[in-house]
Design a protein around this motif. Sequence first.
Motif, PDB file in Angstrom:
ATOM      1  N   ALA A  82       7.109  -9.108  65.035  1.00 51.31           N
ATOM      2  CA  ALA A  82       7.357  -8.087  66.059  1.00 51.31           C
ATOM      3  C   ALA A  82       6.421  -8.271  67.247  1.00 51.31           C
ATOM      4  O   ALA A  82       6.837  -8.169  68.403  1.00 51.31           O
ATOM      5  CB  ALA A  82       7.184  -6.688  65.448  1.00 51.31           C
ATOM      6  N   CYS A  83       5.168  -8.553  66.975  1.00 46.62           N
ATOM      7  CA  CYS A  83       4.188  -8.748  68.049  1.00 46.62           C
ATOM      8  C   CYS A  83       4.546  -9.968  68.894  1.00 46.62           C
ATOM      9  O   CYS A  83       4.473  -9.920  70.125  1.00 46.62           O
ATOM     10  CB  CYS A  83       2.794  -8.903  67.451  1.00 46.62           C
ATOM     11  N   GLY A  84       4.961 -11.050  68.260  1.00 45.80           N
ATOM     12  CA  GLY A  84       5.355 -12.250  69.001  1.00 45.80           C
ATOM     13  C   GLY A  84       6.519 -11.985  69.933  1.00 45.80           C
ATOM     14  O   GLY A  84       6.543 -12.444  71.083  1.00 45.80           O
ATOM     15  N   LEU A 114      -2.453  -5.674  63.155  1.00 47.82           N
ATOM     16  CA  LEU A 114      -2.081  -6.509  64.302  1.00 47.82           C
ATOM     17  C   LEU A 114      -3.320  -6.993  65.052  1.00 47.82           C
ATOM     18  O   LEU A 114      -3.434  -8.177  65.385  1.00 47.82           O
ATOM     19  CB  LEU A 114      -1.195  -5.725  65.258  1.00 47.82           C
ATOM     20  N   ALA A 115      -4.233  -6.072  65.329  1.00 46.86           N
ATOM     21  CA  ALA A 115      -5.444  -6.424  66.087  1.00 46.86           C
ATOM     22  C   ALA A 115      -6.278  -7.438  65.325  1.00 46.86           C
ATOM     23  O   ALA A 115      -6.778  -8.405  65.911  1.00 46.86           O
ATOM     24  CB  ALA A 115      -6.246  -5.168  66.398  1.00 46.86           C
ATOM     25  N   TYR A 145      -4.738  -4.592  74.975  1.00 47.48           N
ATOM     26  CA  TYR A 145      -3.607  -5.495  75.171  1.00 47.48           C
ATOM     27  C   TYR A 145      -2.403  -5.020  74.353  1.00 47.48           C
ATOM     28  O   TYR A 145      -1.280  -4.976  74.859  1.00 47.48           O
ATOM     29  CB  TYR A 145      -3.996  -6.925  74.790  1.00 47.48           C
ATOM     30  N   LEU A 146      -2.633  -4.661  73.103  1.00 44.80           N
ATOM     31  CA  LEU A 146      -1.535  -4.173  72.249  1.00 44.80           C
ATOM     32  C   LEU A 146      -0.880  -2.928  72.843  1.00 44.80           C
ATOM     33  O   LEU A 146       0.338  -2.754  72.749  1.00 44.80           O
ATOM     34  CB  LEU A 146      -2.032  -3.884  70.830  1.00 44.80           C
ATOM     35  N   SER A 147      -1.683  -2.075  73.473  1.00 48.33           N
ATOM     36  CA  SER A 147      -1.113  -0.853  74.046  1.00 48.33           C
ATOM     37  C   SER A 147      -0.206  -1.156  75.230  1.00 48.33           C
ATOM     38  O   SER A 147       0.630  -0.332  75.604  1.00 48.33           O
ATOM     39  CB  SER A 147      -2.219   0.129  74.453  1.00 48.33           C
ATOM     40  N   PRO A 150       5.531  -3.685  74.590  1.00 45.19           N
ATOM     41  CA  PRO A 150       6.645  -2.757  74.335  1.00 45.19           C
ATOM     42  C   PRO A 150       6.949  -2.633  72.834  1.00 45.19           C
ATOM     43  O   PRO A 150       8.019  -2.988  72.358  1.00 45.19           O
ATOM     44  CB  PRO A 150       7.804  -3.397  75.103  1.00 45.19           C
ATOM     45  N   ILE A 151       5.951  -2.139  72.080  1.00 50.77           N
ATOM     46  CA  ILE A 151       6.108  -1.946  70.638  1.00 50.77           C
ATOM     47  C   ILE A 151       6.080  -0.456  70.353  1.00 50.77           C
ATOM     48  O   ILE A 151       5.199   0.265  70.823  1.00 50.77           O
ATOM     49  CB  ILE A 151       4.987  -2.643  69.843  1.00 50.77           C
ATOM     50  N   TYR A 152       7.029  -0.016  69.552  1.00 50.99           N
ATOM     51  CA  TYR A 152       7.113   1.380  69.123  1.00 50.99           C
ATOM     52  C   TYR A 152       7.147   1.394  67.605  1.00 50.99           C
ATOM     53  O   TYR A 152       7.636   0.454  66.981  1.00 50.99           O
ATOM     54  CB  TYR A 152       8.372   2.042  69.689  1.00 50.99           C
ATOM     55  N   TYR A 153       6.619   2.447  67.004  1.00 50.53           N
ATOM     56  CA  TYR A 153       6.609   2.514  65.553  1.00 50.53           C
ATOM     57  C   TYR A 153       7.062   3.886  65.074  1.00 50.53           C
ATOM     58  O   TYR A 153       7.011   4.875  65.804  1.00 50.53           O
ATOM     59  CB  TYR A 153       5.216   2.197  64.988  1.00 50.53           C
ATOM     60  N   ASP A 154       7.511   3.919  63.843  1.00 50.13           N
ATOM     61  CA  ASP A 154       7.840   5.170  63.169  1.00 50.13           C
ATOM     62  C   ASP A 154       7.401   4.998  61.723  1.00 50.13           C
ATOM     63  O   ASP A 154       7.863   4.086  61.044  1.00 50.13           O
ATOM     64  CB  ASP A 154       9.340   5.452  63.240  1.00 50.13           C
ATOM     65  N   ASP A 155       6.469   5.833  61.284  1.00 51.56           N
ATOM     66  CA  ASP A 155       6.001   5.725  59.904  1.00 51.56           C
ATOM     67  C   ASP A 155       6.573   6.829  59.011  1.00 51.56           C
ATOM     68  O   ASP A 155       6.000   7.164  57.984  1.00 51.56           O
ATOM     69  CB  ASP A 155       4.470   5.667  59.833  1.00 51.56           C
TER      70      ASP A 155
END
Length: 176
Positions: A82-84, A114-115, A145-147, A150-155
Amino acid sequence: ISQFFTKINQVINTVKTTYEPLKTAIIKEKSRLELEREGYTVDLVPSGIPSLESFFIPRPSTLGVIVGISSMGKTQFGIQLACGIAIHLKELNLPGCVCINEFETTGENIVRRLACSLLGVDNRDIAAGKLTAEKYQEYNAILEYLSSLPIYYDDNSRLTSQQMTWQAIALNLKIK
């Protein structure tokens, strides 16, 4: 014999076909290519993992499920993938986003994993407070940088696959 061929011709004339001229496909391909050039649609999203890309994985607007035995690295593989993809979207300024659904842990844990992956440190070192001052600064820079990705999450562990799909589609439409 003429009656036989007359009957065959009558049957053949009633058969419906779905064949289209190749020109129709060429027009569609030109349209898809133009959309791809503008960043609106792609067949393959570069993930940073070339061996996956040779199998046309991952594909946009799809739901992927990673299955395996406990502790073999499914979550880590998924979030790195996902990060890539998110890095690719950001670096090329393409529309779209990456959605992560995590059923076993929290968003904070996803961020830490991820970090740590990007920094090249064991996440147990962070949990134990074993980072040097320099690594701590690098870790914070990676969080920044991660912030920006365009990554969104739902836990939420109670979502169905259909709910995940519709929520991801809705989010993607909102941010385009």
